[in-house]
Design a protein around this motif. Structure first.
Motif, mmCIF file in Angstrom:
data_model
loop_
_atom_site.group_PDB
_atom_site.id
_atom_site.type_symbol
_atom_site.label_atom_id
_atom_site.label_comp_id
_atom_site.label_asym_id
_atom_site.label_seq_id
_atom_site.Cartn_x
_atom_site.Cartn_y
_atom_site.Cartn_z
ATOM 1 N N TRP A 170 0.847 -1.183 0.000
ATOM 2 C CA TRP A 170 0.000 0.000 0.000
ATOM 3 C C TRP A 170 0.885 1.236 0.000
ATOM 4 N N PHE A 176 -4.976 2.062 0.495
ATOM 5 C CA PHE A 176 -6.023 1.165 1.001
ATOM 6 C C PHE A 176 -7.246 2.001 1.364
ATOM 7 N N ALA A 178 -10.053 2.535 3.742
ATOM 8 C CA ALA A 178 -10.467 2.185 5.106
ATOM 9 C C ALA A 178 -11.813 2.819 5.413
ATOM 10 N N VAL A 202 -9.264 -1.157 9.265
ATOM 11 C CA VAL A 202 -8.322 -1.517 8.202
ATOM 12 C C VAL A 202 -8.254 -3.028 8.046
ATOM 13 N N ALA A 205 -6.034 -5.266 5.470
ATOM 14 C CA ALA A 205 -4.981 -4.476 4.823
ATOM 15 C C ALA A 205 -3.595 -5.041 5.083
ATOM 16 N N LEU A 207 -1.199 -3.927 7.126
ATOM 17 C CA LEU A 207 -0.347 -2.759 6.924
ATOM 18 C C LEU A 207 1.045 -2.908 7.528
ATOM 19 N N ASP A 335 -6.763 -4.632 13.396
ATOM 20 C CA ASP A 335 -7.790 -4.272 12.412
ATOM 21 C C ASP A 335 -8.324 -2.859 12.587
#
Length: 530
Positions: A170, A176, A178, A202, A205, A207, A335
């Protein structure tokens, strides 16, 4: 005539928030893919004398604020300038500079390094590569050009890098999406400002973030600001531009709050208002006039026909992302991410002005585009090491994440938080949560400074000065000293106060400076300022 290819290249970087480090790491990885040995160092990890043992060098440096060296590069730069007998005639090098063209001294740190290396006899393999805020594609192209030059190939023309597939990495180019799932106002109605907590979902994702990292938020401009700019230019937002776009579509995604240097120069040179026109050759007066103003103000200062309006629009820069430190720990709640956002909201010249993120998030938008912004230079030490956290206002954000992480890991190191704001009754962010941490023992100390609660202003640096012995004792026990928040005043005042504390306890200014430099070199004095 092509030069012999280099089998080994050293990569060094000066970085403030981690962007230059990422570019240097990616460059070193690409070199290894090409069969070239690559060594990678931060500028706080080497000394100028070591350049005498290096034949091929790629230096990547960001610029801090308006022309300053990034934090991990200042000591190296000072030492390099002090070198009197360093001969680098054997050294071949390339410089890749990162900067922000809205500042007068664009890419200054990289330019200074480039000029100094040449002054010491080193030979450029290519012209300095300069990258604006949207640096990723340009930096990748400059890296390829540099490696080609070191390999004896003709330097390639910069080409765009294909966007990474969504889900693999990302970035600003592949963000992304969200969901904003919760919103709270953390300041009381009586406060003179408004601070929000936004919670983002998220899920999915991955991340890969840590406490100390940030989120890049890609906003869109409001209808009100778009209309103000279009009206000042005398054009209809629906007016078509080249391709399928319109004026309104361009303005939606352009930087309208922080005009670029090129746009400022163009507009001031064509201003009708004598007061504005007289600013052309006076940079200091320009800054005073521009303070709080935006692109709509520049447009209003110029009389343009359609051709002039198109020229004005052609000088707009893409809307830059806004960066917010994580206010929650990704390891304990992967998350969701919490962000602290302070409103930018004021009236000037009869028009309401709102920050890009303020107006974007304030619309109640359900979806936002985000990407991870990693900061390897703002990391927690080992669990058994003490920390001092100085975070007034929204600077508290990363320290909330630090505390959540230390609670989850069972860290035994002491945690001392110094928080400041205007009024205790209205601006004590997360007060109940912090007092719970204090009661549980997670917070070893909690000190506050509320500047407007007494006649004499009281700030976080005053807390440090009043507890000088304890601050020094923490440092002597190996504490890491963190600062997050305002770049213009607070961080400089904190640094000056810490130097004064050290001077009193180490035998003078020279010893204090040496102690402080050791803290920075060992990454025990870390700042995240804005």
């Amino acid at each position: 005539m092509p030069t012999a290819p280099d089998s080994s290249i050293t990569f060094i970087y000066g970085t403030q928030t981690g962007n230059a480090e990422i570019v240097a790491m990616d460059a070193a990885d690409l070199a290894k893919e090409r069969g070239i040995d690559a060594a990678l160092y931060g500028l706080d990890e080497i000394e100028p004398a070591q350049l005498a043992d290096i034949d091929a060098l790629i230096l990547v440096s960001s610029t801090y604020d308006d022309g300053d060296m990034p934090d991990n590069a200042q000591d190296f730069w000072d030492a390099l300038c002090a070198e009197e007998n360093l001969n680098l005639s054997h050294l071949r090098y390339a410089v890749i500079a990162l900067g922000d063209s809205s500042y007068d001294d664009f890419c200054a740190a990289g330019r200074h390094f480039d000029e100094k290396l040449a002054e010491l006899g080193a030979r450029r393999v290519m012209e300095r590569g300069e990258c604006d805020v949207d640096f990723e594609k340009a930096a990748a192209a400059h890296v390829r050009d540099a490696l080609d030059a070191f390999s004896g190939r003709e330097t390639a023309n910069p080409v765009e890098v294909a966007d990474a597939p969504a889900g693999e990495r990302w970035t600003r180019q592949t963000p992304f999406t969200a969901m904003v799932v919760d919103h709270q106002v953390l300041t009381a109605p009586s406060s003179t400002k408004t601070v929000h907590q936004y919670r983002l979902d998220v899920s999915g994702a991955d991340l890969d973030l840590q406490p100390g990292d940030s989120i890049g938020l890609i906003p869109e401009n409001s209808d009100e600001l778009i209309t103000a700019v279009a009206t000042a230019l005398g054009v209809d937002p629906a007016m078509p531009l080249s391709g399928d776009g319109t004026v309104g579509m361009l303005l939606r995604q352009s930087e309208l709050r922080l005009p670029s240097r090129d746009l400022i120069d163009w507009a001031l040179s064509r201003a009708d208002d004598p007061e504005v026109k007289n600013l052309v050759n006076d940079r200091a007066a320009q800054q005073d006039w521009l303070y709080g103003r935006d692109v709509a103000d520049l447009a209003a200062a110029v009389s343009t026909d359609v051709g002039g309006a198109r020229e004005f629009l052609g000088l707009l820069k893409p809307l830059t992302h806004r960066t917010y430190s994580l206010a929650s720990c990704p390891q304990t709640a992967p998350d969701r991410l919490d962000l602290l956002v302070g409103d930018v909201d004021y009236v000037l010249g009869g028009r309401r002005r709102r920050g890009a993120a303020t107006s974007y998030l304030g619309t109640g938008v359900g979806q936002v585009r985000v990407f991870p912004v990693r900061n390897e230079l703002f990391r927690l030490p080992a669990d058994d090491k003490p920390i001092i956290m100085v975070g007034p206002g929204t600077g508290l954000a990363p320290f909330r994440a630090f505390l959540q992480r230390r609670a989850a890991s069972g860290a035994t190191g002491d945690n001392w938080l110094i928080f400041g704001d205007r009024n205790r009754a209205s601006d004590f962010l997360y007060e109940n949560e912090l007092r719970d941490h204090l009661a549980s023992g997670l917070l070893t100390r909690l000190d506050t400074a509320f500047s407007r609660d007494q006649a004499d202003k009281h700030y976080v640096q005053h807390v440090l000065a009043a507890n000088a012995d304890e601050v020094f004792a923490y440092l002597e026990r190996g504490a890491t000293f963190f600062v997050c928040g305002d770049m213009e005043r607070m961080s400089k005042d904190v640094e000056a106060t810490l130097l004064a504390i050290l001077a009193e306890r180490t035998g003078g200014d020279a010893n204090a400076k040496s102690y402080f430099q050791d803290l920075k070199r060992s990454r025990r004095y870390l700042i995240d300022v804005y």
